[in-house]
Design an enzyme around this catalytic site. Structure first.
Site, PDB file in Angstrom:
ATOM      1  N   ASN A  89       0.795  -1.236   0.000  1.00  0.00           N
ATOM      2  CA  ASN A  89       0.000   0.000   0.000  1.00  0.00           C
ATOM      3  C   ASN A  89       0.824   1.280   0.000  1.00  0.00           C
ATOM      4  O   ASN A  89       0.384   2.301  -0.515  1.00  0.00           O
ATOM      5  CB  ASN A  89      -0.916  -0.039   1.227  1.00  0.00           C
ATOM      6  CG  ASN A  89      -1.449   1.327   1.590  1.00  0.00           C
ATOM      7  OD1 ASN A  89      -2.499   1.739   1.114  1.00  0.00           O
ATOM      8  ND2 ASN A  89      -0.720   2.058   2.426  1.00  0.00           N
ATOM      9  N   TYR A 156       2.634  10.118 -11.147  1.00  0.00           N
ATOM     10  CA  TYR A 156       1.769   9.396 -10.198  1.00  0.00           C
ATOM     11  C   TYR A 156       0.778   8.503 -10.951  1.00  0.00           C
ATOM     12  O   TYR A 156       0.661   7.305 -10.675  1.00  0.00           O
ATOM     13  CB  TYR A 156       1.023  10.405  -9.312  1.00  0.00           C
ATOM     14  CG  TYR A 156       0.110   9.769  -8.288  1.00  0.00           C
ATOM     15  CD1 TYR A 156       0.620   9.203  -7.123  1.00  0.00           C
ATOM     16  CD2 TYR A 156      -1.280   9.744  -8.471  1.00  0.00           C
ATOM     17  CE1 TYR A 156      -0.223   8.613  -6.173  1.00  0.00           C
ATOM     18  CE2 TYR A 156      -2.121   9.161  -7.534  1.00  0.00           C
ATOM     19  CZ  TYR A 156      -1.593   8.597  -6.386  1.00  0.00           C
ATOM     20  OH  TYR A 156      -2.432   8.023  -5.453  1.00  0.00           O
TER      21      TYR A 156
HETATM   22  N1  LIG Z   1      -5.671   9.299   0.227  1.00  0.00           N
HETATM   23  C1  LIG Z   1      -6.130   9.256  -0.996  1.00  0.00           C
HETATM   24  O1  LIG Z   1      -6.956  10.096  -1.374  1.00  0.00           O
HETATM   25  C2  LIG Z   1      -5.653   8.196  -1.954  1.00  0.00           C
HETATM   26  C3  LIG Z   1      -6.329   8.046  -3.166  1.00  0.00           C
HETATM   27  C4  LIG Z   1      -5.900   7.072  -4.065  1.00  0.00           C
HETATM   28  C5  LIG Z   1      -4.830   6.275  -3.746  1.00  0.00           C
HETATM   29  N2  LIG Z   1      -4.163   6.436  -2.569  1.00  0.00           N
HETATM   30  C6  LIG Z   1      -3.030   5.565  -2.307  1.00  0.00           C
HETATM   31  O2  LIG Z   1      -3.160   5.017  -1.028  1.00  0.00           O
HETATM   32  C7  LIG Z   1      -1.882   4.623  -0.542  1.00  0.00           C
HETATM   33  C8  LIG Z   1      -1.755   5.039   0.910  1.00  0.00           C
HETATM   34  O3  LIG Z   1      -1.811   6.418   1.027  1.00  0.00           O
HETATM   35  P1  LIG Z   1      -2.617   7.180   2.174  1.00  0.00           P
HETATM   36  O4  LIG Z   1      -3.648   7.986   1.517  1.00  0.00           O
HETATM   37  O5  LIG Z   1      -2.988   6.258   3.253  1.00  0.00           O
HETATM   38  O6  LIG Z   1      -1.504   8.250   2.620  1.00  0.00           O
HETATM   39  P2  LIG Z   1      -0.528   8.389   3.832  1.00  0.00           P
HETATM   40  O7  LIG Z   1       0.476   9.401   3.402  1.00  0.00           O
HETATM   41  O8  LIG Z   1      -1.299   8.634   5.088  1.00  0.00           O
HETATM   42  O9  LIG Z   1       0.138   6.944   3.946  1.00  0.00           O
HETATM   43  C9  LIG Z   1       1.194   6.518   3.149  1.00  0.00           C
HETATM   44  C10 LIG Z   1       2.180   5.808   4.031  1.00  0.00           C
HETATM   45  O10 LIG Z   1       3.245   5.264   3.237  1.00  0.00           O
HETATM   46  C11 LIG Z   1       4.474   5.542   3.855  1.00  0.00           C
HETATM   47  N3  LIG Z   1       5.537   5.561   2.851  1.00  0.00           N
HETATM   48  C12 LIG Z   1       5.709   6.467   1.850  1.00  0.00           C
HETATM   49  N4  LIG Z   1       6.815   6.167   1.144  1.00  0.00           N
HETATM   50  C13 LIG Z   1       7.343   5.044   1.705  1.00  0.00           C
HETATM   51  C14 LIG Z   1       8.495   4.265   1.449  1.00  0.00           C
HETATM   52  N5  LIG Z   1       9.329   4.572   0.450  1.00  0.00           N
HETATM   53  N6  LIG Z   1       8.734   3.191   2.226  1.00  0.00           N
HETATM   54  C15 LIG Z   1       7.917   2.871   3.250  1.00  0.00           C
HETATM   55  N7  LIG Z   1       6.811   3.588   3.556  1.00  0.00           N
HETATM   56  C16 LIG Z   1       6.540   4.664   2.798  1.00  0.00           C
HETATM   57  C17 LIG Z   1       4.274   6.882   4.525  1.00  0.00           C
HETATM   58  O11 LIG Z   1       5.227   7.103   5.550  1.00  0.00           O
HETATM   59  C18 LIG Z   1       2.848   6.750   5.033  1.00  0.00           C
HETATM   60  O12 LIG Z   1       2.819   6.142   6.314  1.00  0.00           O
HETATM   61  C19 LIG Z   1      -0.859   5.242  -1.492  1.00  0.00           C
HETATM   62  O13 LIG Z   1      -0.355   4.230  -2.351  1.00  0.00           O
HETATM   63  C20 LIG Z   1      -1.676   6.240  -2.283  1.00  0.00           C
HETATM   64  O14 LIG Z   1      -1.170   6.450  -3.576  1.00  0.00           O
HETATM   65  C21 LIG Z   1      -4.553   7.374  -1.658  1.00  0.00           C
END
Ligand SMILES: NC(=O)c1ccc[n+]([C@@H]2O[C@H](COP(=O)([O-])OP(=O)(O)OC[C@H]3O[C@@H](n4cnc5c(N)ncnc54)[C@H](O)[C@@H]3O)[C@@H](O)[C@H]2O)c1
Length: 260
Positions: A89, A156
């Site tokens: 994720n 992205y």
């Molecule tokens: N929030 C949204 O609106 C949304 C929409 C579509 C997709 N996503 C996807 O959901 C996933 C999770 O994002 P989220 O929204 O929970 O955001 P978030 O920023 O709260 O969580 C992402 C987590 O990934 C960790 N992370 C980032 N780079 C990393 C690395 N290189 N190694 C280890 N950990 C790492 C961060 O420290 C963070 O804890 C992502 O892949 C994002 O693209 C989110």
């Protein structure tokens, strides 16, 4: 208990969608390895799980680094001796900018974390899933799969599109080992991700379309919650979905149908 006796590795588990999934998985009986880069956040998530009588460990690793992911996988195996569920994720929004202004190293960074990070997460864990079968869930996005209007977010969107191809390729390859691979495509979810987005000169890239209200039809515009997404991840991780593989599920309240 939908995940009794299962061991799950969850990346990006210090916040957002993966933290909610880690808490839910533990409630459903899974032992949870919460992986991420930020020690404090992970330790807080693990403490929350353990206080609620769940079982979790923090694993500090950067998903884009080979040695980190080799070592992280080994830590989980040393602790529990098996692995059944991988929630790949962790991801970043990275830099959003007009295509001629996006620097090559900014492009590389987004692809390295989101796409190579997914590859490394699966590559190093799959030998253990092969022992008894399992479920892999990958977090993509509506961007790059059903929505193409976030101009400037090309790196992205491409990383997220490629994750869907990755899931389908590996779903077929791994089916003979009873490993399922599915991919979730969230719309706007209320997490920390936008705080870490770097935006530059987007007015030059984007069409001036504004949704003053109602851009998420099912919720009158309100973003979804991490807990709602975690319920979908639980379903895909559990035996309730045992005939589902190679499938993407959009979870966006209809946002991508409207915005496109
Ligand atoms: N929030 C949204 O609106 C949304 C929409 C579509 C997709 N996503 C996807 O959901 C996933 C999770 O994002 P989220 O929204 O929970 O955001 P978030 O920023 O709260 O969580 C992402 C987590 O990934 C960790 N992370 C980032 N780079 C990393 C690395 N290189 N190694 C280890 N950990 C790492 C961060 O420290 C963070 O804890 C992502 O892949 C994002 O693209 C989110």
């Amino acid at each position: 208990m939908q995940l009794a006796n299962k061991v799950a590795l969850i990346t990006g588990a210090g916040s957002g969608i993966a933290k909610a999934a880690a808490i839910l998985f533990a409630k459903e009986g899974a032992k949870v390895a919460a992986l991420g880069r930020t020690k404090d956040e992970l330790e807080a998530a693990v403490a929350e799980i353990n206080q609620a009588n769940g079982e979790a460990i923090a694993v500090i690793a950067d998903i884009s680094k080979v040695e980190d992911m080799q070592q992280a996988t080994q830590e989980v195996i040393n602790k529990w001796g098996r692995l059944d569920i991988v929630f790949a994720n962790a991801g970043i929004n990275g830099v959003w900018a007009p295509i001629d202004e996006l620097e090559p190293e900014e492009w590389d960074k987004t692809i390295e974390v989101n796409l190579k990070g997914t590859f490394l997460t699966v590559k190093y864990t799959v030998p253990y899933l092969k022992k008894q079968g399992g479920s892999i869930i990958i977090t993509s996005s509506i961007n790059g799969t059903r929505t193409f209007s976030k101009s400037g977010a090309t790196a992205y969107g491409c990383s997220k599109a490629a994750q869907v191809a990755f899931a389908k390729m590996t779903a077929l390859e791994l089916a003979k080992h009873k490993i399922r691979v599915n991919v979730i495509c969230p719309g706007a979810i209320d997490t920390n991700i936008s705080e870490n987005t770097q935006e530059r000169n987007l007015e030059k890239a984007q069409e001036p379309v504004v949704f003053p209200e109602g851009k998420i039809p099912l919720t009158d515009g309100e973003p979804g919650s991490s807990e709602q997404v975690a319920q979908l991840v639980l379903f895909l991780a559990s035996d309730a979905s045992n005939l589902i593989t190679g499938t993407e599920v959009w979870i966006d309240g209809g946002e991508s149908l409207l915005k496109g």
